[in-house]
Structure formats: structure tokens, C-alpha cells
Motif scaffolding. Structure first.
Motif, short mmCIF file in Angstrom:
data_model
loop_
_atom_site.label_atom_id
_atom_site.label_comp_id
_atom_site.label_asym_id
_atom_site.label_seq_id
_atom_site.Cartn_x
_atom_site.Cartn_y
_atom_site.Cartn_z
N THR A 4 0.83 -1.20 0.00
CA THR A 4 0.00 0.00 0.00
C THR A 4 0.87 1.25 0.00
O THR A 4 2.03 1.23 0.43
CB THR A 4 -0.90 0.03 1.24
OG1 THR A 4 -0.08 0.18 2.40
CG2 THR A 4 -1.72 -1.25 1.35
N ASN A 5 0.28 2.36 -0.44
CA ASN A 5 1.00 3.62 -0.39
C ASN A 5 1.28 4.05 1.04
O ASN A 5 2.22 4.80 1.29
CB ASN A 5 0.21 4.70 -1.13
CG ASN A 5 0.31 4.55 -2.63
OD1 ASN A 5 0.94 3.61 -3.11
ND2 ASN A 5 -0.29 5.45 -3.37
N ASP A 6 0.45 3.63 1.99
CA ASP A 6 0.70 3.97 3.40
C ASP A 6 2.07 3.47 3.84
O ASP A 6 2.79 4.14 4.58
CB ASP A 6 -0.39 3.36 4.31
CG ASP A 6 -1.73 4.07 4.16
OD1 ASP A 6 -1.74 5.19 3.63
OD2 ASP A 6 -2.75 3.48 4.57
N GLU A 7 2.43 2.29 3.38
CA GLU A 7 3.73 1.76 3.73
C GLU A 7 4.85 2.57 3.09
O GLU A 7 5.89 2.82 3.72
CB GLU A 7 3.85 0.29 3.31
CG GLU A 7 5.16 -0.35 3.74
CD GLU A 7 5.20 -1.85 3.52
OE1 GLU A 7 6.29 -2.41 3.67
OE2 GLU A 7 4.14 -2.44 3.20
N GLU A 10 5.32 5.72 5.08
CA GLU A 10 6.06 5.47 6.32
C GLU A 10 7.55 5.31 6.05
O GLU A 10 8.39 5.79 6.83
CB GLU A 10 5.49 4.23 7.02
CG GLU A 10 6.09 3.97 8.39
CD GLU A 10 5.88 5.11 9.37
OE1 GLU A 10 6.72 5.25 10.29
OE2 GLU A 10 4.90 5.88 9.22
N ARG A 256 2.64 13.61 1.60
CA ARG A 256 2.16 13.15 2.91
C ARG A 256 3.30 12.97 3.89
O ARG A 256 3.20 13.32 5.07
CB ARG A 256 1.38 11.84 2.76
CG ARG A 256 -0.01 11.98 2.17
CD ARG A 256 -0.66 10.62 2.00
NE ARG A 256 -0.72 9.86 3.25
CZ ARG A 256 -0.97 8.55 3.33
NH1 ARG A 256 -1.20 7.85 2.22
NH2 ARG A 256 -1.00 7.94 4.50
#
Length: 260
Positions: A4-7, A10, A256
């Protein structure tokens, strides 16, 4: 396996020395055609004609090469969100630089200062000497902005020559059959081996020796993230693979990460 882009956000958030590695896919989103896709440059020109040795041997090949360069150079293109993302990382102090296979200068236009162009740049031309052999330029050191050559060509000089020594003038790019510049490759290896995160974006990772460079970063201890539309030979070695277009993935992810 795609993550995922969330990873990715991070990873960008926690990394302290990020090095980018970019290929043609980052610039196709700015409207620059690549060499392999349908409608790309090699559907209009035969790549076998543009080897270094053929360029040296034939004025006709040189004329066709200038026509190809002028067609590409004349396009009105600008950096996209992926180019700007790498510049933003550098501006924030986390980006150590970008190694690029591209010759278009869009990373510099976006504001990146430490850019290593391992395949040269189409924005300059240089003297390669009278009869360079073995794929190695042997010029006098003359170098000028590409517009200088285009002005000569537009005024009727189909085969511009070096004003200093009379040698052959060529785009300051690496052609098929031309030796890679050892100084640029050495600098790229040194940079990537200093990283804690390497992000390979828009590259098929199939053109060697360039494709070895991101892996060298991984082998030196960096995490490796690959952002690309299609599978690459290095996917299995990567810590994260994100399927998608460079600007659409990297732009929002960096925004982000830097906002947090």
C-alpha cells in the motif's frame, strides 16, 4: 508483491538519506515518448542505425540523428509530480540525490541539484573527435548547449563540426555501442551505497549496467522500493513494490511524508 501507499509514506517518513533512481517511465508522464512503447521513438526511427560506430561513419546517420533529437527537443514538456517529489525530498534534507537514465533534464527543471545523468544529457552537444573508435569519444573537450547545433542545422549545415578542432559533433548522450562514462557510473554507485532508502521509479530495470545500481544500494544496506507500471527483474529483491505511474504514486506519498 505490491504494497500500500501507506507503507511507502512510512518508509519516506523514517528514511534519512533517500536516493532516487529514475527511468523513462517518470518522463512519459510529462509527454516525452520512450524508446519501446507503441508510438515511442523507435517506432519512427530504426535503433540499429544509431549506434556510435554508425554515427561516426555516416553523415547520413548523423543527419537522421539530429532530426530525431530535434523532434524530441522541440516538445514543450515540464516536470511532473514525481520529478518535483525528488526535488522536495532534497530540499527537506532527506533526499541525497537522483540517479537517472533519462537525458531530458527534467529533474533539474524541477529543482533537484544533485542529479547524476548516467546516460548523458540531450541538452548539450560535444566534440567526439575525428575518428573515435571502440565506442569511446576522443574529442577536444568542446561542449555547447544543443541549441547551438540546431541553429547551424536550421541555417543549412547538415553536419555540424567542432569549431575548435573540426571533429564530429554529437549529442552529449550515450548511444548504442558507446562506452558508459566511468565517472558518472562511479558517482552513482557511491551515492546509492550511501543511502538508507533507494526508490527506483519508472524504470524497467532491464538496461545494464544501469539496472545494477539500485541493487548495489540494497546490497550495501539500503531498503529498496520499486515504483513501476510493469514487473521488473528486481521485484523479488525489493523491500516494497508499488504498481502504478510515477507521478500518481510518488507525488502524493512524498507530500504526505513531508507534511507529517
Amino acid at each position: 508483491m505490491a504494497m500500500t501507499n501507506d507503507e511507502l509514506v512510512e518508509r519516506l517518513r523514517t528514511a534519512r538519506r533517500i536516493v532516487g533512481f529514475s527511468g523513462a517511465g517518470i518522463s512519459t508522464e510529462s509527454g516525452i515518448p520512450d524508446f519501446r512503447s507503441p508510438g515511442g521513438v523507435w517506432t519512427k526511427y530504426d535503433p540499429r542505425e544509431f549506434t556510435f560506430d554508425r554515427y561516426v561513419a555516416s553523415a547520413d546517420v548523423r543527419a537522421k540523428s539530429w532530426a530525431m533529437r530535434e523532434a524530441i527537443f522541440g516538445q514543450n514538456v515540464a516536470p511532473n509530480a514525481a520529478h518535483r517529489a525528488f526535488a522536495a525530498l532534497e530540499g527537506d534534507g532527506r533526499g541525497a540525490g537522483v540517479i537517472t537514465q533519462n537525458i531530458d533534464g527534467l529533474h533539474q527543471d524541477a529543482g533537484s541539484r544533485n542529479v547524476i545523468e548516467i546516460h548523458g544529457t540531450m541538452r548539450d552537444v560535444e566534440c567526439i573527435g575525428h575518428e573515435p573508435a571502440f565506442g569511446t569519444p576522443d574529442g577536444c573537450g568542446f561542449r555547447k548547449e544543443t541549441e547551438w547545433a540546431f541553429d547551424l542545422i536550421d541555417n543549412g549545415d547538415a553536419d555540424p563540426r567542432c569549431p575548435t578542432c573540426g571533429g564530429i559533433i554529437k549529442s552529449a548522450t550515450i548511444s548504442f555501442g558507446q562506452m558508459m562514462p566511468t565517472d558518472a557510473v562511479d558517482a552513482a554507485v557511491e551515492l546509492v551505497e550511501s543511502a538508507d532508502l533507494v526508490i527506483a521509479v519508472g524504470s524497467s530495470l532491464q538496461v545494464f549496467p544501469a539496472a545494477d545500481i539500485p541493487l548495489m544500494g540494497k546490497q550495501a544496506g539500503a531498503e529498496l522500493v520499486i515504483v513501476n507500471d510493469e514487473p521488473t527483474p528486481l521485484d523479488r529483491a525489493a523491500d516494497q513494490v508499488v504498481r502504478g505511474r510515477a507521478a500518481e504514486v510518488l507525488g502524493p506519498a512524498v507530500e504526505r511524508a513531508l507534511a507529517s
